[in-house]
Design a protein around this motif. Structure first.
Motif, short mmCIF file in Angstrom:
data_model
loop_
_atom_site.label_atom_id
_atom_site.label_comp_id
_atom_site.label_asym_id
_atom_site.label_seq_id
_atom_site.Cartn_x
_atom_site.Cartn_y
_atom_site.Cartn_z
N THR A 123 4.06 -7.92 -9.42
CA THR A 123 3.54 -7.00 -8.41
C THR A 123 3.96 -5.59 -8.77
N GLU A 160 4.76 -1.47 -2.57
CA GLU A 160 4.31 -2.56 -3.41
C GLU A 160 2.80 -2.68 -3.35
N ARG A 161 2.22 -3.11 -4.46
CA ARG A 161 0.78 -3.34 -4.46
C ARG A 161 0.48 -4.55 -3.58
N LEU A 162 -0.67 -4.52 -2.93
CA LEU A 162 -1.01 -5.59 -1.99
C LEU A 162 -1.27 -6.91 -2.69
N VAL A 163 -1.72 -6.85 -3.93
CA VAL A 163 -2.05 -8.08 -4.65
C VAL A 163 -1.35 -8.06 -6.00
N PRO A 164 -1.01 -9.22 -6.54
CA PRO A 164 -0.33 -9.25 -7.83
C PRO A 164 -1.30 -9.05 -8.99
N ASP A 165 -0.78 -8.51 -10.09
CA ASP A 165 -1.53 -8.43 -11.34
C ASP A 165 -1.31 -9.73 -12.11
N ASP A 192 -4.16 0.57 -1.55
CA ASP A 192 -3.82 -0.64 -2.27
C ASP A 192 -2.32 -0.93 -2.26
N ALA A 224 4.66 -3.55 8.20
CA ALA A 224 4.12 -2.99 6.96
C ALA A 224 3.32 -1.73 7.26
N VAL A 225 3.47 -0.75 6.39
CA VAL A 225 2.78 0.52 6.56
C VAL A 225 1.92 0.78 5.34
N ARG A 226 0.67 1.10 5.59
CA ARG A 226 -0.22 1.48 4.49
C ARG A 226 -0.76 2.87 4.75
N SER A 227 -0.93 3.60 3.69
CA SER A 227 -1.47 4.95 3.80
C SER A 227 -2.97 4.94 3.55
N GLY A 228 -3.67 5.77 4.29
CA GLY A 228 -5.10 5.89 4.06
C GLY A 228 -5.43 6.50 2.72
N PHE A 281 7.55 -1.34 3.87
CA PHE A 281 7.97 -1.88 5.15
C PHE A 281 8.86 -0.87 5.87
N THR A 306 -6.49 1.09 11.25
CA THR A 306 -6.76 -0.13 11.98
C THR A 306 -5.44 -0.76 12.37
#
Lengths: 276, 421
Positions: free
Chosen positions: A272, A139-144, A101, A93-97, A105, A4
């Motif tokens: 993170t 990096e993870r998208l959301v913090p722990d 999560d 930002a680049v995310r892999s399919g 960059f 997307t």
């Protein structure tokens, strides 16, 4: 894989597909991605302890070949225009399919126009991207975030170091001289940080290990100026070293626990997760 | 591969952007300085939130409380900012229900459990099925509906029912019974009767469940008893967090010891500095209110000193998105036809146009948006009386939400823009 494309002024969601050939610096199931990313770009040291904050990772690179599919020429033009606008406009930002999560960059090294082959066949346009991964880690998208108490709590990690933010307080009661203890997955103490401070019922101590900053919070008001002197023993700032103090692939993680001279310490750790 | 815009470019387009789930070492950092302007947060008490493991932790006085939930869109455990009104737990000794702590116990035994579960201490109830009773007297400060909640955990592999109730000792009547069923696998379900309604059962760590319910018809002038063991079929179980509040639904856990405890309200304040000619406010939150026809639930308020001002709310009857714009002597309002249920992720989009008209919109769990037509025009020049936007204090009764993100744009914007722009 399907993807997307998000844009600034427009939201173009289309059926563009990428086939990732190689992407160094990304972890996990990236297939044949080489792991030859140079890790350190810091000062040379010999027989010394190197402050991890001095380390800099060199950028990795990625070659991406793929195609965009669209139901019409107009939609293809729109999708290509949108993609150009994003990847040639600066860092993104680049995310892999395969690992949705996490993200890293990158910038695109292609000269404008080189990335795209302008021929549309069977509703598809081929493209080839050359990316430089600027961040060197994903990096993870959301913090722990995990509750802290006097008992050990495991802090799940990926493969790269992470620097937590820790808040310690007395849970509505006074607390004196809190200590944060980090153990490795085997239970051995690997780091401690002791603070000489009296916290009232409405006070808290915040330990920002990324900035090496200790903040006393008095009734919700932060006071950085006087807080640095509260650190009086042990190691600060605390750093999660997942490949040294645990084994992420075996779900063996370092733990944190609290103690104090008086009072019952409670708190929370956030960070993170990061991966090389 | 998903390619996204650089974050700096996204943020620059908003007057204010807060995203609790942004990848930072601490979610508190996402409250400040994203757009070069600072948010203010206050709460004059400690509160309790749930971490990424499903365990309770105490949030320090004055600090924002972040609670981790499973995002329905990403499947990740993401933090949200807790926005709640002030509530008081009217039950003392909420966790350790023993004779030593003032509870009346007969036909059973109660003792402090040796271990904590989900971060909380528990009471071990034994021989609970033998005509047993464990109760405490609570002094209610108001009549009518009371929120009633508790934590329940299976003891070993013991299955059966556990009864929790509130009775009016003066009138000699029951105000509500919650019958919790513990399966052989330890799963808890619950139903209400005799005036009690169960809103939901929440799964936490260590096999702990929190039952959210309410009872009706209480009278402040009468003496009430709260029963936590009342002859169910389970021989033993563990309980904690007995909580009765003045409200139509429970809020976050409020533990007590020797006295009732009041958790102060969460208020997030944002100073807009200069008011724009038009504005779009998008709140992305987990809705944690239950419908009540007598009450609208304010999510945000702009201009707190009285009319003229603007309010973005959940409609009390159905939780539809609702906006009211109090102009100079004129009121315009707008409301969608879509309604979420408790716990669903709602994206409320409220627009105040440069003409003074308003639009209310709502999308549930990332789905398509339902939006109202533009209302009749108001008088925007006097649309609000100050520049403070308060989240958690909108229009009388604030909504209880878990705020995922808040974005404010200085113009009229679509949901697609507010989601991704």
């Amino acid at each position: 894989m399907a993807g997307t494309l998000f844009l600034n002024d427009r939201d173009v969601t289309t059926d563009f597909l990428f086939v990732v050939q190689a992407m160094s610096g990304l972890p996990g199931t990236m297939g044949s991605a080489p792991r030859d990313l140079p890790m350190l770009d810091g000062p040379e040291v010999s027989e010394a302890i190197l402050d991890p904050r001095l380390l800099r990772r060199k950028p990795g690179s990625a070659s991406v070949r793929g195609y965009i599919s669209a139901p019409s020429v107009a939609a293809m033009v729109s999708a290509l225009d949108a993609l150009k606008g994003v990847i040639l406009g600066g860092e993104f930002a680049v995310r892999s399919g395969y690992a949705t999560d996490r993200q890293c960059f990158a910038v695109c090294d292609n000269a404008p126009g080189d990335a795209f082959v302008g021929e549309m066949l069977d509703g598809k346009v081929a493209l080839s991207l050359s990316l430089t991964i600027r961040s060197g880690v994903a990096e993870r998208l959301v913090p722990d975030g995990y509750a802290l108490s006097t008992t050990r709590v495991a802090c799940p990690q990926w493969t790269a170091e992470a620097r937590p933010v820790i808040v310690v307080h007395g849970g509505g009661a006074a607390l004196t001289n809190p200590v944060v203890t980090m153990r490795n997955a085997g239970g051995d103490i690997v780091q401690t940080a002791g603070f000489t401070v009296s916290l009232g019922a409405n006070d808290a101590l915040r330990l920002d290990c990324a900035r090496a900053l200790v903040s006393k919070i008095t009734s919700g008001v932060v006071s950085d100026a006087v807080a640095a002197g509260y650190w009086t023993s042990g190691d600060f700032a605390l750093v999660f070293r997942p490949m040294v103090d645990g084994n992420p692939e075996a779900a063996a993680y370092p733990t944190l626990e609290l103690s104090a001279s008086s009072g019952t310490p409670v708190g929370r750790v956030t960070y993170t997760r990061r991966a090389v | 591969m998903t390619v996204l815009l650089p974050s700096s470019a996204r943020k620059s387009r908003y007057l204010f952007e807060f995203d609790a789930a942004r990848a930072l070492a601490s979610p508190e950092q996402s409250l400040d300085a994203v757009t070069g302007q600072l948010a203010g947060f206050t709460r004059a008490s400690v509160k309790y939130a749930i971490d990424a493991n499903g365990r309770y932790y105490a949030v320090a006085y004055g600090l924002p409380g972040f609670e981790w939930f499973t995002d329905v869109l990403t499947g990740l455990q993401a933090p949200g900012l807790m926005i709640e009104e002030s509530r008081t737990n009217l039950v003392i000794q909420s966790d350790v229900c023993t004779v030593a702590n003032g509870w009346s116990v007969s036909g059973t035994t109660t003792a402090a459990a040796n271990l904590t579960y989900a971060g909380r201490p528990f009471t071990f109830i034994n021989n609970a099925n033998a005509g047993s009773l464990a109760r405490t007297i609570a002094t209610f400060t108001g009549s009518g509906q009371k929120a009633f909640s508790f934590l329940l955990k299976q003891d070993g592999a013991v299955a059966g029912t556990a009864l929790f109730s509130i009775g009016d000792s003066t009138a000699g009547v029951t105000r509500g019974i919650v019958t919790a069923t513990i399966s052989a696998a330890g799963v808890v379900t619950a139903v209400g009767s005799s005036g009690a309604t169960v809103l939901r059962v929440e799964s936490l760590a260590d096999g702990v469940y929190r039952v959210h319910a309410y009872v009706t018809g209480t009278l402040a002038a009468n003496v009430h008893a709260v029963y936590v063991a009342n002859s169910g079929t389970a021989t033993s179980y563990l309980i904690s967090g007995i909580d009765v509040e003045n409200g139509v639904f429970p809020t976050s856990l409020i533990p007590t010891t020797t006295a009732t405890v009041t958790r102060a309200a969460d208020v997030l304040t944002y100073n807009l500095l200069a008011l724009p000619r038009a504005i779009t406010i998008r709140t992305d939150a987990l809705c944690r209110v239950s419908p009540n026809a007598a009450t609208n639930y304010g999510v945000w308020g702009l201009g707190s000193a009285g009319p003229p001002y603007a309010l973005g709310r959940y409609d009390g009857t159905t939780l539809q998105s609702h906006i009211q714009h109090f102009g100079s002597g004129s009121l315009v309002s707008s409301q969608t036809t879509t309604a979420p249920t408790y716990g669903q992720r709602t994206e409320l989009r409220h627009v105040l146009r440069s003409t003074g008209g308003v639009i209310a919109a709502l999308a549930v769990d990332g789905g398509a948006e339902s939006a109202t037509a533009v209302s009749t025009a108001g008088v925007l020049a006097a649309a609000w009386s100050d520049t403070a936007l308060l989240v958690g204090n909108g229009g009388g009764q604030p909504a209880t939400v878990l705020l995922r993100s808040l974005r404010i744009a200085a113009d009229e914007q679509t949901l697609a823009y507010m989601r991704t722009g």
